[in-house]
Design an enzyme around this catalytic site. Structure first.
Site, mmCIF file in Angstrom:
data_model
loop_
_atom_site.group_PDB
_atom_site.id
_atom_site.type_symbol
_atom_site.label_atom_id
_atom_site.label_comp_id
_atom_site.label_asym_id
_atom_site.label_seq_id
_atom_site.Cartn_x
_atom_site.Cartn_y
_atom_site.Cartn_z
ATOM 1 N N ASP A 112 25.902 -61.902 61.035
ATOM 2 C CA ASP A 112 25.244 -61.774 61.535
ATOM 3 C C ASP A 112 23.752 -62.037 61.353
ATOM 4 O OD1 ASP A 112 25.569 -59.408 61.594
ATOM 5 O OD2 ASP A 112 24.900 -59.548 64.170
ATOM 6 N N HIS A 157 17.896 -61.482 60.658
ATOM 7 C CA HIS A 157 17.150 -61.551 60.024
ATOM 8 C C HIS A 157 16.495 -62.936 58.445
ATOM 9 C CE1 HIS A 157 18.943 -57.694 58.509
ATOM 10 N NE2 HIS A 157 18.239 -57.074 59.951
ATOM 11 N N ASP A 209 17.669 -62.854 53.121
ATOM 12 C CA ASP A 209 18.594 -61.844 53.227
ATOM 13 C C ASP A 209 19.606 -62.583 52.750
ATOM 14 O OD1 ASP A 209 17.969 -59.505 54.851
ATOM 15 O OD2 ASP A 209 19.976 -60.193 56.226
ATOM 16 N N TYR A 236 22.090 -49.425 69.342
ATOM 17 C CA TYR A 236 20.614 -49.606 68.676
ATOM 18 C C TYR A 236 19.652 -48.885 68.965
ATOM 19 C CZ TYR A 236 22.876 -51.713 64.186
ATOM 20 O OH TYR A 236 23.810 -52.267 63.607
ATOM 21 N N ARG A 289 16.225 -49.129 70.778
ATOM 22 C CA ARG A 289 14.718 -49.071 69.813
ATOM 23 C C ARG A 289 13.693 -49.166 70.555
ATOM 24 N NH1 ARG A 289 16.431 -53.667 66.083
ATOM 25 N NH2 ARG A 289 17.799 -51.487 64.673
ATOM 26 N N LYS A 315 29.314 -49.922 66.637
ATOM 27 C CA LYS A 315 28.668 -49.782 65.720
ATOM 28 C C LYS A 315 27.288 -49.116 65.601
ATOM 29 C CE LYS A 315 28.302 -54.006 62.800
ATOM 30 N NZ LYS A 315 27.337 -53.847 62.300
ATOM 31 N N ILE A 316 26.960 -47.870 64.454
ATOM 32 C CA ILE A 316 26.304 -47.328 65.040
ATOM 33 C C ILE A 316 25.811 -47.097 63.947
ATOM 34 C CG2 ILE A 316 25.681 -44.807 65.116
ATOM 35 C CD1 ILE A 316 26.802 -45.460 68.182
ATOM 36 N N LYS A 317 24.153 -46.814 63.618
ATOM 37 C CA LYS A 317 23.710 -46.482 62.342
ATOM 38 C C LYS A 317 24.140 -44.781 61.737
ATOM 39 C CE LYS A 317 20.735 -50.368 62.569
ATOM 40 N NZ LYS A 317 19.734 -51.345 61.674
ATOM 41 N N GLY A 321 23.819 -50.900 56.597
ATOM 42 C CA GLY A 321 22.029 -50.782 56.607
ATOM 43 C C GLY A 321 21.703 -51.730 54.962
HETATM 44 P P1 FBP Z 1 24.424 -54.527 57.150
HETATM 45 O O1 FBP Z 1 25.067 -53.668 56.776
HETATM 46 O O2 FBP Z 1 23.553 -55.600 56.486
HETATM 47 O O3 FBP Z 1 23.067 -53.072 57.432
HETATM 48 O O4 FBP Z 1 24.751 -55.228 58.497
HETATM 49 C C1 FBP Z 1 24.887 -54.719 60.292
HETATM 50 C C2 FBP Z 1 24.386 -55.086 61.098
HETATM 51 O O5 FBP Z 1 24.280 -54.396 61.987
HETATM 52 C C3 FBP Z 1 24.539 -56.236 61.173
HETATM 53 O O6 FBP Z 1 25.463 -57.018 61.998
HETATM 54 C C4 FBP Z 1 22.997 -57.239 61.669
HETATM 55 O O7 FBP Z 1 22.083 -58.385 61.923
HETATM 56 C C5 FBP Z 1 22.218 -55.998 61.395
HETATM 57 O O8 FBP Z 1 22.657 -54.779 61.084
HETATM 58 C C6 FBP Z 1 21.047 -55.771 62.441
HETATM 59 O O9 FBP Z 1 20.153 -54.660 62.066
HETATM 60 P P2 FBP Z 1 18.935 -54.594 62.710
HETATM 61 O O10 FBP Z 1 18.512 -54.906 63.739
HETATM 62 O O11 FBP Z 1 18.645 -53.000 62.142
HETATM 63 O O12 FBP Z 1 18.084 -55.140 61.379
#
Ligand code: FBP
Length: 262
Positions: A21, A26, A30, A144, A146, A175-177, A202
């Site tokens: 997505d 972005h 990318d 996320y 933020r 889905k979490i960092k 990431g």
């Molecule tokens: P990646 O593995 O490329 O980081 O993707 C995970 C994701 O959650 C995508 O679904 C989303 O587009 C992107 O990261 C958003 O990341 P951020 O909001 O930190 O830019």
């Protein structure tokens, strides 16, 4: 209420999703000449045996056809571009009904918890959970944290709170960092309770670093990983996907699977 059908996506409490997505989130920055093409990603998803591919409805409508339908589709229902400079907010751009018509086996939604716009995202998410669960469709929440009130998006306590919000709001998967703190992250996973937790990939790391991260993530009790750039920006996406699958689904170590990449 019908129980959401998680078995389409999760096997033995393990899951591996491919995220694509980023074109909306972005922009094409990318991408390169290969991975700018959604078919390239869908080929990886199919050959790499992913448990789900995450797309926006626009891409799904034009590309999710034929053999690609063997890979379960997850449609992300909200989004934003990185062109704006407003406080973190992602608005709904597709309905649950439309996602299901396009073949979605689950729907996704990002919540920037802690943002000034959190109430609007909670409200939209609440309605989505109701609609999706009435149809037996699982909901994945990108949690996320933020905004101005979040000094450290990756602190263990903040991530644990985000995971818990996902559970409280009815997400089936969050889905979490990952914050590279194995012990701390076990608390994040615990805080999600019966909501499954998958880790976001990431930005690109080297293959050994990325595989080590995934090995660590699996030790925390997480269900798996939802990864994008680390796979489709790789020179060897299929080999890397096989290695990843061995770690996530078969409990192998990063060292055990490095041979896929030689
Ligand atoms: P990646 O593995 O490329 O980081 O993707 C995970 C994701 O959650 C995508 O679904 C989303 O587009 C992107 O990261 C958003 O990341 P951020 O909001 O930190 O830019």
């Amino acid at each position: 209420m019908i129980i959401p059908r998680l078995s389409n996506l999760i096997t033995n409490n393990k899951a591996l999703f491919l995220a694509y997505d980023q074109g909306l989130e972005h922009g094409p920055t990318d991408f390169n000449l290969r991975n700018v093409d959604p078919e390239y990603i869908l080929d990886i998803a199919l050959e790499g045996k992913y448990d789900g591919v995450i797309l926006g409805h626009g891409v799904a409508e034009k590309y999710y056809h034929g053999p690609y339908k063997d890979v379960p589709l997850i449609i992300k229902l909200n989004g934003k571009s990185s062109l704006t400079n407003i406080s973190p907010f992602s608005t709904q751009i597709c309905s649950v009904k439309r996602a299901v018509q396009l073949g979605a086996k689950a729907v996704g939604f990002v919540i920037y918890d802690g943002s000034e716009q959190e109430p609007k995202m909670f409200e939209q998410f609440g309605k989505i959970v109701e609609e999706a669960h009435d149809l037996g469709i699982p909901v994945i929440a990108w949690m996320y944290p933020r905004g101005r009130s979040i000094p450290n998006e990756l602190s263990t306590e903040t991530l644990a709170y985000s995971a818990r919000i996902g559970l409280e709001l009815g997400a089936d998967i969050v889905k979490i960092k990952y914050n590279d703190d194995v012990e701390g992250y076990k608390w994040v996973v615990k805080s999600a309770g019966r909501t499954k937790l998958v880790v976001a990939g990431g930005s690109k790391r080297s293959n050994p670093e990325f595989l080590k991260m995934v090995q660590e993530v699996m030790l925390t009790g997480a269900t798996g990983i939802a990864v994008g750039r680390n796979i489709w920006q790789s020179e060897k996406p299929i080999a890397l996907s096989k290695a990843l699958r061995e770690i996530v689904h078969n409990g192998k170590s990063a060292k055990d699977v490095m041979h896929y990449l030689e």
